[in-house]
Write an enzyme that holds these catalytic residues in place. Structure first.
Site, PDB file in Angstrom:
ATOM      1  N   GLY A  91      45.467   3.495   2.698  1.00 55.65           N
ATOM      2  CA  GLY A  91      45.380   3.663   1.258  1.00 55.65           C
ATOM      3  C   GLY A  91      45.219   2.354   0.505  1.00 55.65           C
ATOM      4  N   PRO A 118      45.746   5.195  -3.023  1.00 51.24           N
ATOM      5  CA  PRO A 118      45.731   6.540  -3.595  1.00 51.24           C
ATOM      6  C   PRO A 118      46.042   7.668  -2.610  1.00 51.24           C
ATOM      7  CG  PRO A 118      43.508   5.967  -2.970  1.00 51.24           C
ATOM      8  CD  PRO A 118      44.389   4.805  -2.547  1.00 51.24           C
ATOM      9  N   ASP A 119      46.737   7.393  -1.508  1.00 47.56           N
ATOM     10  CA  ASP A 119      46.898   8.409  -0.465  1.00 47.56           C
ATOM     11  C   ASP A 119      47.414   9.744  -1.005  1.00 47.56           C
ATOM     12  OD1 ASP A 119      45.981   6.721   1.454  1.00 47.56           O
ATOM     13  OD2 ASP A 119      47.833   6.606   2.601  1.00 47.56           O
ATOM     14  N   HIS A 120      48.516   9.716  -1.742  1.00 48.32           N
ATOM     15  CA  HIS A 120      49.119  10.974  -2.189  1.00 48.32           C
ATOM     16  C   HIS A 120      48.233  11.678  -3.219  1.00 48.32           C
ATOM     17  CE1 HIS A 120      52.509   9.105  -0.212  1.00 48.32           C
ATOM     18  NE2 HIS A 120      53.206  10.215  -0.336  1.00 48.32           N
ATOM     19  N   GLY A 126      45.394  13.249  -1.323  1.00 47.83           N
ATOM     20  CA  GLY A 126      45.884  14.456  -0.662  1.00 47.83           C
ATOM     21  C   GLY A 126      45.915  15.642  -1.605  1.00 47.83           C
TER      22      GLY A 126
END
Length: 809
Positions: free
Chosen positions: A540, A569-571, A574
């Site tokens: 991320g 920005p991983d979450h 997701g």
């Protein structure tokens, strides 16, 4: 998939400032989204940055929509609004709690009157709780949610996040909640419902596992690091000839490649240096100078390209002008040069999604206020459709009122995710009822599972709660066949492996579509599945530099950006993947076809920072790092309070806020200068105001400052740490902190829901599975294997089962 998945969905959008991205995303995916604005247009049409009087944030978050104006506060306007709602599928609104009810337009009551309607209220703090009537801004919500405390270093104040992180995440979750309710209406309940969504909770959900990690570490008498340390040792930046690069070395393989690039120094050959923890003792004094010398004479794009060719995770730190000129983004069509307002042409980030290889993004500019007023008469006068050929749920229109359930109770998801993207998407679907089966193997485990030194960690628990685990080695012929058989009976597949990995395993979309033509598949790769840099490796934090965000996330005086210890920005990516999966399911129901949706993680960054790239394209050289001040108002910033590293965000949006701030301070003489009565005057005197305001905040606690200002209607929020969250009054009142017992880890606290819905049961937030915990049950119940055959496959290493958890501390 023919067309777009939400073709035919009708959305009335009354979101203003917060949550406007919800309607845009639904429009990207095919919905007919109509802005219902007050006479004169939405307040957000005046938000900065402006270009020739055009609000660029508004242009970015409202393309593909239509606009009508309705004075819903007048007796004549309310019937017009109700007429549109009668024909709508979804109503998005962001008015203050109780305001619509006082006008006879209570969304909860209206969803009972129009029983197909899904109404989503997106507010700063939710419809209930001690903060429900508090004033908010994006920066206030970011601070209170726990996203700010890891931003920057101790040498300077915490650094506000560029863009509109809180309000954009609110929009993403608003769209996700709306589609979840539409799916439930169309497949089971036959009815719409009312949804109360909190921006504070939506933002708290994406704070990088800080709450579960804090609770797990402190429960075991450890220390949880809450002191700002910039990029830290895991995601450092290094200077080079034309800027900076981010270098991430986590695995021994990556370290060996980096060591080779350094010329294989003899003193670095010991296996002790193979681990990140081992290298930390020499990073500052030994490794950092070596890296800096190696990179000094080379340009950042050239360095990143060579590093990636060597198998090393590195990305360049691009500024807005660099981003707009990057060939990879041009090849992908990440930007489109389009009309963004009447007569104004510039580079617009073209959307979050690709569907079956086609961009689902910009189609028309944001409308002028009331531009589609001529279509108001008769708009949506025909009844909406719910399914194939207009087929509705069996209970639709019957007045049936089933007990609240979970929308995805009859959906099966195969989760190939790892890290923080795919797994987060699958977690959301699992919490709302889906049977999510996580595909795992010890030959290549999810690295987040192992970060605590065992087969379970707090981060893994958070992103994988409520799932089942199927341990299988797909590199064996039997394992691949078993997984394909699971896919044949599934609705959704989610994956975020490196580009080409699924294809090399025989599990790409084309191969899976052969065994399940109705499959909805969602993929998310770092740089996307096509383009010059599509093969790049990373995490991320690798997307933020190349996506221009790291450059923007800095103080105006420049230099190396101070950094933040976050995996953004991983979450967020997701959540976009989960939203895409739900849209795909609705599209399959409406069109009779599955499809392949893709979310490039770097394009999540580009779209959330789109207003700055548009500004740069319209006026080259105009965009600079923002620091803690905003053109939207003054004073605006992060102010030190009494106590160790305690801070409060204060944001004065307008003259009314300024007068409220003066009252909270006791109308001091310095604030009585008539020059400060205007926004321009306050901007010019920002330094003077900051000094005086800082003296006042410095003698009070963060909570005292926040309460005093909120009592006068001034948006203010203390910088919340993870350790504050369990007792944070608003979050606690709404039941956000969710304690569970995780086998192998102990009692921890997970992130709770960000919305409450009248037709949905509370989400399932249960422990994460052990690796292979459900292998035998899945092999028996879904694959029809007998006990003897299962044990043969376990012995052969095809199937894998759970190991007993380590004793809990």
């Amino acid at each position: 998939m023919d067309g777009l998945p939400l073709d035919g969905l009708r959305v009335l959008d009354m979101a203003d400032e917060r949550g406007q991205l919800a309607g845009r995303i639904l429009a990207e995916l095919g919905a007919d989204v109509v802005l219902a604005e007050p006479p004169g247009g939405a307040r957000s049409r005046g938000y900065h940055p402006l270009h020739d009087g055009v609000s660029l944030p508004f242009a970015v978050r409202n393309f593909n929509k239509r606009s009508v104006t309705i004075d819903f506060e007048s007796p004549g306007g309310r019937p017009v609004l109700l007429g549109l709602l009668e024909g709508a599928d979804v109503w998005l609104e962001t008015t203050a709690p109780g305001r619509l009810a006082a006008l006879g337009l209570d969304p909860r009551e209206i969803t009972s009157r129009f029983d197909r309607l899904v109404a989503v209220s997106m507010t700063d703090f939710g419809q209930t709780g001690p903060y429900r009537n508090w004033a908010g801004t994006d920066d206030v919500v970011v601070a209170l949610a726990g996203e700010l405390f890891r931003s920057g270093t101790l040498e300077r104040p915490p650094l506000l996040v560029p863009g509109s992180l809180a309000y954009d995440v609110t929009g993403i979750m608003g769209a996700l909640a709306a589609l979840s309710a539409c799916w439930q209406r169309d497949t089971t309940s036959g009815r719409g419902q009312y949804i109360d969504l909190s921006a504070l909770e939506a933002t708290a959900q994406v704070t990088d596992w800080s709450l579960p990690n804090f609770s797990a570490i402190t429960a075991n008498l450890g220390l949880y690091g809450e002191i700002r340390s910039g990029h830290g040792p895991v995601y450092p930046l290094y200077p080079c000839a034309d800027g900076f690069v981010r270098l991430v070395i986590l695995s021994p393989r990556q370290w060996h490649a980096m060591r080779a690039w350094l010329g294989e120094p003899e003193f670095l050959q010991d296996e002790h240096w193979d681990s990140l923890l081992g290298r930390m003792s020499i990073q500052a004094d030994v490794l950092d100078p070596m890296f800096t010398e190696l990179f000094a004479a080379q340009k950042m794009a050239d360095l990143a390209t060579e590093a990636q060719q060597r198998g090393i995770v590195m990305t360049p730190c691009l500024g807005p002008a660099d981003v707009l000129e990057t060939p990879h983004f041009a090849e992908r069509g990440s930007f489109a040069t389009v009309e963004v307002a009447p007569g104004l042409v510039g580079p617009m980030a073209s959307g979050f999604y690709e569907i079956d290889g086609r961009r689902a993004g910009w189609r028309r500019r944001a409308p002028a206020a009331g531009e589609d007023q001529g279509a108001l008469d008769g708009l949506w006068s025909d009844p909406p459709t719910a399914g194939p050929a207009g087929e509705a749920s069996p209970t639709a229109g019957t007045g049936a009122s089933a007990a609240p359930g979970l929308p995805f109770a009859n959906v099966r998801v195969i989760d190939f995710g790892h890290g923080g993207v795919g797994v987060e998407a699958a977690r959301i679907l699992a919490e709302y009822g889906a049977d999510v089966i996580k595909i795992e193997t010890r030959t290549y485990p999810d690295f987040i599972r192992l970060v605590s030194g065992s087969e379970i960690s707090a981060s893994f628990t958070s992103s994988n709660c409520s799932k089942r685990s199927f341990g299988v080695n797909v590199k064996t012929e039997e394992g691949l066949a078993l997984v394909k058989e699971l896919v044949s009976g599934a609705d959704v597949v989610i994956e975020n492996n490196s580009t080409g990995t699924m294809e090399r395993m025989g599990l790409g979309y084309d191969a899976l579509r052969e065994v399940n033509p109705d499959l909805v598949m969602v993929s998310s790769q770092l740089m996307g599945s096509k383009g010059e840099w599509s093969g790049w490796l990373g995490y991320g934090p690798s997307t933020r530099p190349v996506g221009g965000m790291t450059w923007l996330w800095n103080f105006p005086d420049g230099g190396m950006p101070p950094g933040a210890q976050v995996v953004f920005p991983d979450h967020v990516a997701g959540r976009l993947c989960a939203l895409g999966a739900i849209a795909g399911l609705l599209g399959r129901r409406r069109q009779g076809q599955g499809g392949h949706l893709e979310v490039a993680q770097v394009e999540v960054v580009l779209n959330l920072m789109a207003q700055y790239f548009l500004a740069e394209g319209l006026a080259p050289g105009s965009v600079q790092p923002l620091g803690n001040r905003r053109a939207q108002g003054a004073p605006w910033g992060v102010y030190r309070c009494s106590g160790e590293e305690r801070w409060c965000v204060i944001t004065c949006r307008d003259d009314a806020d300024w007068q409220g701030l003066r009252r909270a301070l006791g109308n001091p003489a310095w604030a009585s200068d008539p020059a400060l009565d205007s926004a321009d005057g306050r901007h010019r005197a920002h330094d003077v105001i900051d000094a005086a305001l800082g003296e006042w905040t410095g003698t009070r606690t963060d909570s005292e400052v926040m309460a005093a200002l909120q009592a006068e209607g001034v948006p203010a929020g203390r910088m919340t740490y993870a350790s504050d969250v369990p007792e944070e009054p608003q979050l606690k009142d709404r039941g956000y902190p969710t304690p569970i017992h995780q086998p192998g880890l102990g009692d921890i606290i997970l992130e709770g829901p960000c919305f409450r819905a009248t037709g949905m049961a509370p989400p399932i937030i249960a422990p994460a599975p052990g690796l292979g915990e459900h292998t035998r049950a899945i092999a028996s119940d879904l694959l029809g294997l007998g006990p003897e055959r299962i044990e043969e496959l376990v012995s052969a290493g095809v199937l894998e089962i759970d190991r007993p958890p380590a004793p809990e501390a």
